[in-house]
Scaffold this active site. Structure first.
Site, PDB file in Angstrom:
ATOM      1  N   GLY A 153      13.817  38.610  48.351  1.00  0.00           N
ATOM      2  CA  GLY A 153      14.581  37.870  47.420  1.00  0.00           C
ATOM      3  C   GLY A 153      15.382  38.469  46.360  1.00  0.00           C
ATOM      4  O   GLY A 153      16.295  37.595  45.830  1.00  0.00           O
ATOM      5  N   GLU A 400      23.131  49.300  38.156  1.00  0.00           N
ATOM      6  CA  GLU A 400      22.162  50.113  37.231  1.00  0.00           C
ATOM      7  C   GLU A 400      21.245  49.439  36.372  1.00  0.00           C
ATOM      8  O   GLU A 400      21.068  50.052  35.086  1.00  0.00           O
ATOM      9  CB  GLU A 400      23.101  51.145  36.397  1.00  0.00           C
ATOM     10  CG  GLU A 400      24.114  52.033  37.241  1.00  0.00           C
ATOM     11  CD  GLU A 400      23.503  52.786  38.427  1.00  0.00           C
ATOM     12  OE1 GLU A 400      22.216  52.824  38.203  1.00  0.00           O
ATOM     13  OE2 GLU A 400      24.085  53.155  39.432  1.00  0.00           O
ATOM     14  N   THR A 402      20.842  45.327  35.188  1.00  0.00           N
ATOM     15  CA  THR A 402      21.851  44.218  34.622  1.00  0.00           C
ATOM     16  C   THR A 402      21.498  44.296  33.130  1.00  0.00           C
ATOM     17  O   THR A 402      20.426  44.588  32.527  1.00  0.00           O
ATOM     18  CB  THR A 402      21.474  42.791  35.071  1.00  0.00           C
ATOM     19  OG1 THR A 402      20.341  42.316  34.599  1.00  0.00           O
ATOM     20  CG2 THR A 402      21.827  42.665  36.433  1.00  0.00           C
TER      21      THR A 402
END
Length: 592
Positions: A153, A400, A402
């Site tokens: 997902g 890297e 959010t």
């Protein structure tokens, strides 16, 4: 804790590792670094063409060859394994130079070594290092930046939704079934990489005898077969860096390619990310420096209404803000890299904060010159180079980790630590065992914070006397912060994890306090040493500390305010209504 930020959550001021401003380079290391930085600067000024790289959507061959010759693909690989052998602080300085000139090239290099093969550098066996690092350091092999840690997902994970499973094969190898089109990952350097760090679930026997799926890390070569890449992605910015979808389909991995311990892959992944984030702050401080040079050159030479625009207050505020944001970012970058070189055990919150702050500060600095150049129609013109930089900068707030997720990471990690300390205090109160003095001190501090009385935290003797006012603001902010965090814990307990409106503001307050501390430390050092720029740095520190303290106070007021609680509840309802309506719900003002 050895972490300055972690201690803030307990209302403690532990100046170690921030005060005095850390200096970790020997004279020999400084000379070596300068000998590397000078040719690197000339190379990016004379050989690399950022505009041409973007037009081609790949790094020019001449640039690529020059980077390999300089050893730019193995800056932190030990010399005996074919690298340059830089410390973290030396690496930060070189990356800063790259950031001034071309973030696209910076991403290609950073993807390769800050994250790409960092796992081998940190956790590889000697045999693994000898096999892979020389080729990676020479640039003949590349590694992707994003870790191959697929999530069902998409999004962030703690491992529960991991999409890959490594199953035992008949020949003693681990097999990653994957499958074409199943759990594809979009990776920087994904189309050119030869080496991948892949994370997959593996069965691990527990001490109880029960078998559970745990994450393990593997070094995977494209040459193993089953690794394919899609075409380069079309992107808004950093166009010359290769970004491509990567698929793993029945990849067989030799047993000796297990990276780190079996079942300890999540720890490997987190260490790679924590260790790699610091370079982002130094690179972006370089980018900001380059943008500011262009902005002030224009401000000093453009005339409007009979005067240069640099003499108008509105422009002066923009320039001053750019300078302050740069000063904070650069200070953070070199405190974090120094902490890493000092072998400070815990710097994960500082690294996360440096990434959050640098990516957002650089975006603001990149956007501000648009209004300066706008007077002659060049606000968004590619001619200035600022437009390209702004597009390049957008991704830094996303990859890297959010910034939204990292804010939750900072807040929840710190609050968890504070919760443990509070629990320990309660246990000590119930069973004093001769610790009456400690108990009275702790309870006294908490009582003072509760009624708004300063607890006596001080940086006297650590900070230059000329910055006493700024030092007081830092200590006062820590008192306010400790009280707000404890109140949240007492009110919500373990359910504090669900209070994301509050957690964001707690994280923002922590970021501002850490930013105040690093600039206070740096400006204090400049004043103590009598640097020619000391008085200017004092102004930067004082102005930033004043503004940051006001933000801290406002964010912490919101955490404990019933009016804000109602506002947060209202925002939740607004959001739910818009989502359920699949768009704007309010009636159009014209009745359409």
């Amino acid at each position: 804790s050895t972490s300055f930020v972690m201690n803030l959550f307990n209302g403690q001021l532990v100046p170690d590792n921030v005060f005095p401003f850390p200096s970790v380079l020997s004279e020999e290391q400084t000379q070596f670094l300068q000998a590397l930085v000078d040719p690197c600067t000339r190379f990016f000024e004379e050989v690399n063409d950022a505009a041409e790289n973007e037009k081609l959507e790949h790094v020019e061959e001449a640039t690529l060859a020059g980077l390999k010759e300089m050893g730019a693909f193995g800056l932190q690989v030990p010399e005996e394994l074919g690298g340059v052998g830089l410390t973290n602080t030396q690496y930060a300085r070189v990356v800063e130079v790259v950031g001034v000139h071309d973030l696209g090239v910076g991403i290609s290099l950073g993807a390769h070594q800050s994250i790409g093969f960092k796992g081998i550098l940190l956790f590889g066996t000697q045999r693994q290092k000898e096999k892979y690092l020389p080729k990676l350091a020479s640039g003949s092999w590349e590694a992707p930046s994003s870790l191959a840690l697929p999530v069902v997902g998409g999004g962030s994970t703690q491992g529960a939704g991991l999409g890959f499973t490594a199953v035992p094969g008949r020949d003693g190898k681990r097999e990653i079934p994957g499958g074409k089109g199943k759990n594809p990952m979009t990776l920087s350097n994904g189309g050119t990489a030869e080496i991948f760090t892949v994370f997959a679930k593996t069965p691990v026997k527990q001490p109880t005898g029960e078998v559970k799926d745990k994450i393990s890390a593997f070094i995977v070569e494209r040459a193993f077969g089953g690794v394919t890449s899609g075409p380069p992605e079309k992107k808004m910015g950093i166009k010359c860096s290769n970004t491509a979808e990567v698929h793993f389909d029945n990849v067989k991995v030799p047993a000796e390619n297990l990276l780190g311990e079996h079942g300890k892959g999540f720890m490997v992944a987190m260490n790679i990310l924590n260790n790699g984030r610091f370079g982002m702050a130094s690179a972006l401080s370089g980018t900001m420096r380059g943008v500011i040079v262009k902005a002030v050159d224009h401000a000093a030479n453009r005339k409007q209404f009979g005067d240069t625009i640099s003499n108008y207050g509105a422009i002066q505020e923009k320039v001053a803000r750019m300078a302050m944001l740069h000063y904070v970012t650069e200070s953070m970058a070199y405190v974090v890299s120094a902490n890493m070189d000092m072998k400070v055990p815990d710097y994960k919150l500082e690294a996360a904060i440096s990434k959050i702050f640098a990516s957002e500060a650089a975006w603001l600095v990149g956007a501000l010159p648009g209004s300066l150049f706008a007077g002659n129609g060049r606000g968004t013109s590619p001619e200035t180079g600022v437009e390209r930089v702004l597009r390049d900068l957008r991704i830094f707030r996303i990859f890297e980790g959010t910034n939204d997720i990292l804010r939750l990471f900072v807040a929840l990690t710190g609050i968890e630590y504070a919760g443990v300390q509070l629990k320990n205090l309660r246990a000590t109160v119930m069973n004093p065992s001769g610790k009456t003095e400690v108990i009275l001190k702790e309870i006294g501090m908490r009582a003072k914070r509760k009624v708004g009385i300063p607890t006596g935290l001080s940086l006297e003797g650590v900070v230059h006397p000329g910055l006493d006012k700024s030092a007081y603001l830092v200590t006062r902010a820590i008192d306010l912060f400790g009280e707000a965090v404890e109140s949240l814990l007492l009110k919500h307990g373990e359910k504090v994890i669900d209070q994301q409106f509050h957690l964001k503001r707690v994280a923002d307050a922590a970021i501002d306090i850490y930013a105040m501390a690093v600039v206070l430390s740096r400006a204090s050092r400049s004043l103590s040493l009598g640097h020619p720029t000391a008085e200017h740095e004092k102004l930067l520190c004082q102005t930033w500390s004043h503004e940051a303290f006001e933000r801290v106070r406002e964010n912490l007021r919101a955490v404990g305010s019933s009016a804000w609680n109602q506002a947060f509840a209202d925002m939740k309802q607004i959001s739910n209504a818009v989502v359920q309506n699949k768009g704007i719900l309010a009636a159009h003002p014209l009745g359409f």
